[in-house]
Design a protein around this motif. Structure first.
Motif, mmCIF file in Angstrom:
data_model
loop_
_atom_site.group_PDB
_atom_site.id
_atom_site.type_symbol
_atom_site.label_atom_id
_atom_site.label_comp_id
_atom_site.label_asym_id
_atom_site.label_seq_id
_atom_site.Cartn_x
_atom_site.Cartn_y
_atom_site.Cartn_z
ATOM 1 N N ARG A 1 0.875 -1.164 0.000
ATOM 2 C CA ARG A 1 0.000 0.000 0.000
ATOM 3 C C ARG A 1 0.920 1.224 0.000
ATOM 4 N NH1 ARG A 1 -4.990 0.271 4.169
ATOM 5 N NH2 ARG A 1 -5.888 -1.123 2.643
ATOM 6 N N ARG A 2 0.652 2.164 -0.886
ATOM 7 C CA ARG A 2 1.494 3.377 -0.951
ATOM 8 C C ARG A 2 0.816 4.490 -0.179
ATOM 9 N NH1 ARG A 2 4.059 5.706 -6.023
ATOM 10 N NH2 ARG A 2 6.021 5.541 -4.913
ATOM 11 N N VAL A 3 1.522 5.039 0.779
ATOM 12 C CA VAL A 3 0.949 6.080 1.620
ATOM 13 C C VAL A 3 1.759 7.360 1.419
ATOM 14 C CG1 VAL A 3 0.342 6.709 3.985
ATOM 15 C CG2 VAL A 3 0.365 4.300 3.312
ATOM 16 N N ALA A 4 1.091 8.442 1.037
ATOM 17 C CA ALA A 4 1.811 9.707 0.842
ATOM 18 C C ALA A 4 1.488 10.651 1.997
ATOM 19 C CB ALA A 4 1.394 10.338 -0.470
ATOM 20 N N ILE A 5 2.521 11.338 2.495
ATOM 21 C CA ILE A 5 2.302 12.348 3.536
ATOM 22 C C ILE A 5 2.373 13.708 2.854
ATOM 23 C CG2 ILE A 5 3.126 13.297 5.716
ATOM 24 C CD1 ILE A 5 4.453 10.730 6.349
ATOM 25 N N ALA A 6 1.305 14.473 2.940
ATOM 26 C CA ALA A 6 1.305 15.785 2.278
ATOM 27 C C ALA A 6 0.661 16.818 3.200
ATOM 28 C CB ALA A 6 0.541 15.689 0.963
ATOM 29 N N GLY A 7 0.901 18.072 2.910
ATOM 30 C CA GLY A 7 0.317 19.148 3.715
ATOM 31 C C GLY A 7 1.131 20.412 3.603
ATOM 32 N N ASN A 8 0.741 21.427 4.357
ATOM 33 C CA ASN A 8 1.454 22.708 4.314
ATOM 34 C C ASN A 8 2.880 22.567 4.852
ATOM 35 O OD1 ASN A 8 -1.113 23.559 3.700
ATOM 36 N ND2 ASN A 8 -0.950 25.425 4.888
ATOM 37 N N PRO A 9 3.769 23.497 4.515
ATOM 38 C CA PRO A 9 5.117 23.438 5.074
ATOM 39 C C PRO A 9 5.098 23.602 6.603
ATOM 40 C CG PRO A 9 5.020 24.967 3.223
ATOM 41 C CD PRO A 9 3.610 24.603 3.560
ATOM 42 N N ASN A 10 6.081 23.024 7.234
ATOM 43 C CA ASN A 10 6.285 23.136 8.691
ATOM 44 C C ASN A 10 5.075 22.667 9.514
ATOM 45 O OD1 ASN A 10 8.201 23.676 10.680
ATOM 46 N ND2 ASN A 10 7.256 25.642 11.173
ATOM 47 N N HIS B 1 -1.380 -4.506 11.268
ATOM 48 C CA HIS B 1 -1.487 -5.966 11.153
ATOM 49 C C HIS B 1 -0.188 -6.563 10.627
ATOM 50 C CE1 HIS B 1 -5.599 -4.876 11.689
ATOM 51 N NE2 HIS B 1 -5.639 -4.243 10.529
ATOM 52 N N GLY B 2 0.872 -5.789 10.665
ATOM 53 C CA GLY B 2 2.180 -6.293 10.248
ATOM 54 C C GLY B 2 2.415 -6.227 8.748
ATOM 55 N N GLU B 3 1.484 -5.608 8.004
ATOM 56 C CA GLU B 3 1.643 -5.547 6.555
ATOM 57 C C GLU B 3 2.592 -4.398 6.169
ATOM 58 O OE1 GLU B 3 -0.705 -4.574 8.389
ATOM 59 O OE2 GLU B 3 -2.089 -3.148 7.499
ATOM 60 N N ALA B 4 3.489 -4.688 5.216
ATOM 61 C CA ALA B 4 4.469 -3.669 4.817
ATOM 62 C C ALA B 4 3.800 -2.607 3.949
ATOM 63 C CB ALA B 4 5.608 -4.316 4.056
ATOM 64 N N MET B 5 4.151 -1.373 4.178
ATOM 65 C CA MET B 5 3.613 -0.269 3.372
ATOM 66 C C MET B 5 4.766 0.653 2.963
ATOM 67 S SD MET B 5 0.144 0.904 5.177
ATOM 68 C CE MET B 5 -0.808 -0.184 6.213
ATOM 69 N N GLU B 6 4.564 1.324 1.850
ATOM 70 C CA GLU B 6 5.572 2.286 1.412
ATOM 71 C C GLU B 6 5.099 3.682 1.797
ATOM 72 O OE1 GLU B 6 6.123 2.608 -2.783
ATOM 73 O OE2 GLU B 6 8.141 3.436 -2.538
ATOM 74 N N LEU B 7 5.979 4.443 2.408
ATOM 75 C CA LEU B 7 5.601 5.783 2.858
ATOM 76 C C LEU B 7 6.386 6.827 2.062
ATOM 77 C CD1 LEU B 7 3.830 7.106 5.066
ATOM 78 C CD2 LEU B 7 5.847 7.175 6.524
ATOM 79 N N ILE B 8 5.681 7.829 1.588
ATOM 80 C CA ILE B 8 6.340 8.875 0.792
ATOM 81 C C ILE B 8 6.148 10.208 1.500
ATOM 82 C CG2 ILE B 8 6.525 9.926 -1.503
ATOM 83 C CD1 ILE B 8 4.635 7.404 -2.290
ATOM 84 N N ASP B 9 7.257 10.851 1.832
ATOM 85 C CA ASP B 9 7.207 12.163 2.488
ATOM 86 C C ASP B 9 7.343 13.220 1.392
ATOM 87 O OD1 ASP B 9 7.315 14.215 4.307
ATOM 88 O OD2 ASP B 9 9.452 13.967 4.735
ATOM 89 N N LEU B 10 6.323 14.048 1.237
ATOM 90 C CA LEU B 10 6.343 15.045 0.160
ATOM 91 C C LEU B 10 6.724 16.419 0.691
ATOM 92 C CD1 LEU B 10 3.088 13.899 -1.633
ATOM 93 C CD2 LEU B 10 5.414 13.665 -2.489
ATOM 94 N N PRO B 11 7.359 17.243 -0.134
ATOM 95 C CA PRO B 11 7.668 18.603 0.306
ATOM 96 C C PRO B 11 6.377 19.362 0.625
ATOM 97 C CG PRO B 11 8.789 18.097 -1.752
ATOM 98 C CD PRO B 11 7.830 16.983 -1.503
ATOM 99 N N GLY B 12 6.457 20.279 1.548
ATOM 100 C CA GLY B 12 5.284 21.052 1.940
ATOM 101 C C GLY B 12 4.752 21.892 0.793
ATOM 102 N N SER B 13 3.419 22.070 0.784
ATOM 103 C CA SER B 13 2.812 22.824 -0.294
ATOM 104 C C SER B 13 1.547 23.484 0.252
ATOM 105 C CB SER B 13 2.480 21.839 -1.414
ATOM 106 O OG SER B 13 1.972 22.509 -2.512
ATOM 107 N N TYR B 14 1.266 24.697 -0.182
ATOM 108 C CA TYR B 14 0.072 25.380 0.308
ATOM 109 C C TYR B 14 -1.151 25.018 -0.521
ATOM 110 C CZ TYR B 14 3.140 28.110 3.257
ATOM 111 O OH TYR B 14 4.049 28.479 4.204
#
Lengths: 54, 691
Positions: free
Chosen positions: B7-16, B52-65
């Motif tokens: 499962r691909r999980v992206a982290i996104a949101g405003n800067p800081n 549940h112990g399932e592997a996931m891929e996490l992507i940290d994205l640069p902040g964006s407004y």
């Protein structure tokens, strides 16, 4: 350690140093730096021209 | 193919908002975090295990407004979320990170993410700050209105991480159903453009909205098929004639929706007497026109004082250790070429650089304190008054301040700047900021120049070198903005994050990493350069077997190169041996110190090992006068403040500017500036009667 053995070691060390630096600074993806910054980025997408937002 | 299963999980949101802190907490990685916007400029990926112990891929994205991007770093997030990246799958779920204390502003980006057709989990970070500010958020109501899971978090303390993991592990993941209601006329036009766009059905609506928000220049540059471009232009004019601005309409609708939600879910719990938080009170002092500068200078002086005092003891220990290792190596290996390579080349070259590890650690301890506490954004604020006067973009502060550590992350941080011209100006001047590689040069030269000076006096000189770099950067930026890269200076809109107590573990971790990087560099690049330099200082050997060490040195390749440039550098007060140091340190500044160590070690091979500083103090010109006079030391320091001397920075500038033109120009102007600066110091000092 005879002089010949010393010369062989020196030759290998110099050769190794040249090869190492040449490989390091000609890497396409990186800059040869140990700055700790991830260099995974390839070509950056071009920013869209001056879009307005609230 | 295996990646398809994750499962691909992206982290996104405003800067800081703490996206990277969440990323680090979930993956156990240690990507750089800081209490100021713009720390992450490219996406980072990692793996973690769901509940549940399932592997996931996490992507940290640069902040964006917003998904309507203005700078290259923001485009990274937009392209991934819209599936525009070739050979890369769209994320299966988005963690939309919002700052709980600034919900009204941060929910805008989250509102856009709700329109992407991907399941969203909202991580409401900094819940503690919201509570401190007396904000009570009705989570049940918020969840109902947004229609997605809301996880209150304090990521820096690990609070909420388990709940977040649980939320992203749910199967099946429901897609968001609530979103801002846009005007019907606008939606109709969007649907038409979406049909023509050829984008996949899940993203076509957002793509169409982004196309409709392009202005004329944007449309011209977007490389669209002529028929599609004219369809967009027609849609835009239909909207305009109907009284709807295609750019402002969706923005207004989303903000109205967000305001409505915030009004319903945020309740204030009685404010303190004057409504000022501790951060506000501190800011009254730290961003004050006068006191702000006083505090900034005091903090920097204290940092340099500690570099000269606290770090000097371990430095002496390392220096003694390197000396003992040289003696031991000399005793173990019979005299000859290999012994000379190890003792005069490797140990003098690498050892000469490694002794500065304690100073580097102290520097990064202070930088960590300033970054994590939130002070960096204040430093940017007070500096912006100067920066805007010289025409520098307000967002240049992160690249400039990052360059105090190393110009490479500094140059990369310019990706937050929207205008290409402003970005180029910042890239061109960022390496003028004194990076940590200059520290060894400054420390040695100050010690040679003023052996009896107090730590405060040394700290004062160090501060003036750092200030010189800053002033030079501002002056050159002004010049570039007036000539080569003329453009308007945009205003700085800077969000001052609340002050936070620095987490000691994080700072120690960063010192450890930076120390590791410094040692790795010493053990790789500096080691290789030292070996090559030793060979250049040793070969060819003179035919006369009774030649003195000085004659051997003068006969060598490096010696000849030094002599060849001597006429050019003589007006700066340098001899050919310093010339060798200047040439050798083109690859990396700190190599200068190692080179001097090698030169004097080869020359004084028969003498007892002395410290480099003593050897330099004892060095004489042919007429018997000391070589390293205070004026020569100062001239050398000024040269190193202004010169490029870093091949890695050249490489990164080439990559970021997409060609060799700008890096070559940068090398040229910085070397010229360095020469001129050193010349003015030496010749001007001599005219004034200094030595």
């Amino acid at each position: 350690m005879t002089e010949t053995v010393q010369q062989i070691f020196v030759f290998l060390a110099i050769l190794g140093a040249i090869v190492y630096l040449a490989r390091r600074f000609t890497k396409k993806s990186g800059c040869g730096s140990d700055c700790g910054t991830s260099c995974a980025a390839k070509t950056l997408p071009k920013a869209e021209p001056h879009l307005k937002d609230k | 193919m295996a990646d398809e299963l994750f499962r691909r999980v992206a982290i996104a949101g405003n800067p800081n908002t703490g996206k990277t802190t969440i990323f680090n907490a979930l993956t156990g990685l240690r990507q750089k975090v800081g209490n100021y916007p713009g720390v992450t400029v490219e996406k980072k990926t990692g793996r973690f295990f769901g509940s549940h112990g399932e592997a996931m891929e996490l992507i940290d994205l640069p902040g964006s407004y917003s998904l309507q991007v203005r700078s290259p770093d923001e485009a990274v997030a937009r392209d991934l979320l819209l599936g525009r990246v070739k050979d890369e799958r769209r994320p299966d779920i988005i963690i939309a990170v919002v700052d709980a204390s600034n919900l009204d502003r941060h929910l805008y980006m989250a509102a856009q993410m709700l329109e992407l057709g991907i399941p969203v989990v909202i991580a409401m970070n900094m819940a503690d700050v919201a509570e401190e500010r007396g904000l009570m958020i009705d989570l049940v109501e918020l969840k109902q209105r947004l229609g997605v899971p809301i996880i209150p978090m304090v990521a820096s303390k690990g609070t909420g991480i388990i709940e977040l993991k649980h939320a992203v592990s749910r199967t099946p993941l429901p897609k968001p159903e609530q979103r801002a209601q846009l005007p019907i006329v606008f939606e109709r036009e969007v649907a038409q453009i979406a049909k023509l766009s050829g984008a996949p059905s899940e993203t076509s609506r957002m793509e169409a909205m982004l196309y409709l928000s392009l202005d004329q220049q944007g449309l011209a540059e977007a490389r669209l098929a002529p028929a599609f471009r004219s369809a967009i232009a027609e849609s835009q004019s239909r909207l305009l004639s109907g009284g709807l601005d295609p750019i402002a309409a969706p923005v207004d609708a989303r903000y109205d929706w967000v305001s409505e939600i915030c009004a319903a879910v945020i309740h204030r719990r009685g404010e303190d007497t004057d409504g000022l938080t501790i951060s506000d009170r501190l800011d009254m002092f730290l961003t004050h026109k006068l006191w702000g500068w006083v505090a900034f200078i005091a903090m920097m002086t204290l940092m340099f004082f500690c570099i000269f005092t606290v770090a000097s003891y371990p430095m002496d220990w390392i220096e003694a250790g390197v000396g003992a290792l040289k003696k031991w190596t000399s005793a173990q290996i019979p005299p000859g070429l290999f012994q000379s390579l190890l003792v005069d080349g490797v140990l003098s070259g690498v050892g000469g650089v490694v002794v500065f590890l304690p100073q580097i650690l102290v520097l990064f301890f202070f930088l960590g304190l300033l970054e994590d506490s939130g002070y960096m954004a204040r430093a940017a604020f007070i500096m912006d008054r100067l920066m805007s006067r010289v025409g520098l973009h307000g967002k240049s502060f992160v690249p400039m301040l990052s360059s105090f550590a190393c110009a490479i992350p500094g140059v990369m941080a310019t990706r937050t700047i929207e205008s290409r011209k402003d970005r180029l100006v910042t890239i061109l001047v960022a390496p003028l900021m004194s990076c940590s590689a200059r520290l060894p040069v400054y420390i040695v030269m100050i010690a040679v120049m003023l052996p009896a000076a107090s730590a405060w006096q040394r700290a004062g000189i160090m501060l003036s070198m750092y200030s010189l770099g800053l002033i030079a950067a501002f002056a050159m930026a002004w010049l570039f903005k007036k000539t080569l890269l003329k453009s308007e200076t945009p205003m700085l809109l800077l969000e001052l994050p609340p002050y936070r107590a620095p987490v000691v573990r994080g700072i120690v971790q960063r010192m450890w990493e930076r120390g590791g990087i410094f040692l790795r560099r010493a053990g790789t690049v500096i080691l290789a350069l030292s070996i090559i330099l030793w060979a250049m200082l040793t070969f060819p050997k003179p035919e006369n077997p009774d030649a003195t060490q000085s004659e051997v040195l003068a006969h060598s390749v490096a010696g000849r190169m030094g002599r060849a440039i001597e006429p050019v550098i003589a007006p700066l007060g340098y001899d050919w041996k310093i010339g060798i140091g200047l040439i050798a340190s083109f690859a990396a500044r700190e190599v200068f110190v190692g080179t001097m160590g090698q030169i004097y070690n080869i020359e004084d091979a028969d003498e007892e090992n002395e410290g480099l500083r003593e050897q330099m103090r004892a060095e004489r010109r042919l007429d018997g006068t000391p070589l390293f006079t205070p004026l020569v030391c100062l001239s050398l320091m000024v040269f190193y403040v202004l010169a490029m001397q870093c091949i890695s920075t050249v490489a990164i500038v080439r990559r970021e500017t997409g060609g060799w033109g700008w890096p070559l120009f940068q090398i040229g102007y910085m070397t010229g500036l360095a020469y001129l600066g050193a010349l003015v110091v030496f010749q001007g000092g001599k005219l004034l009667g200094f030595q």
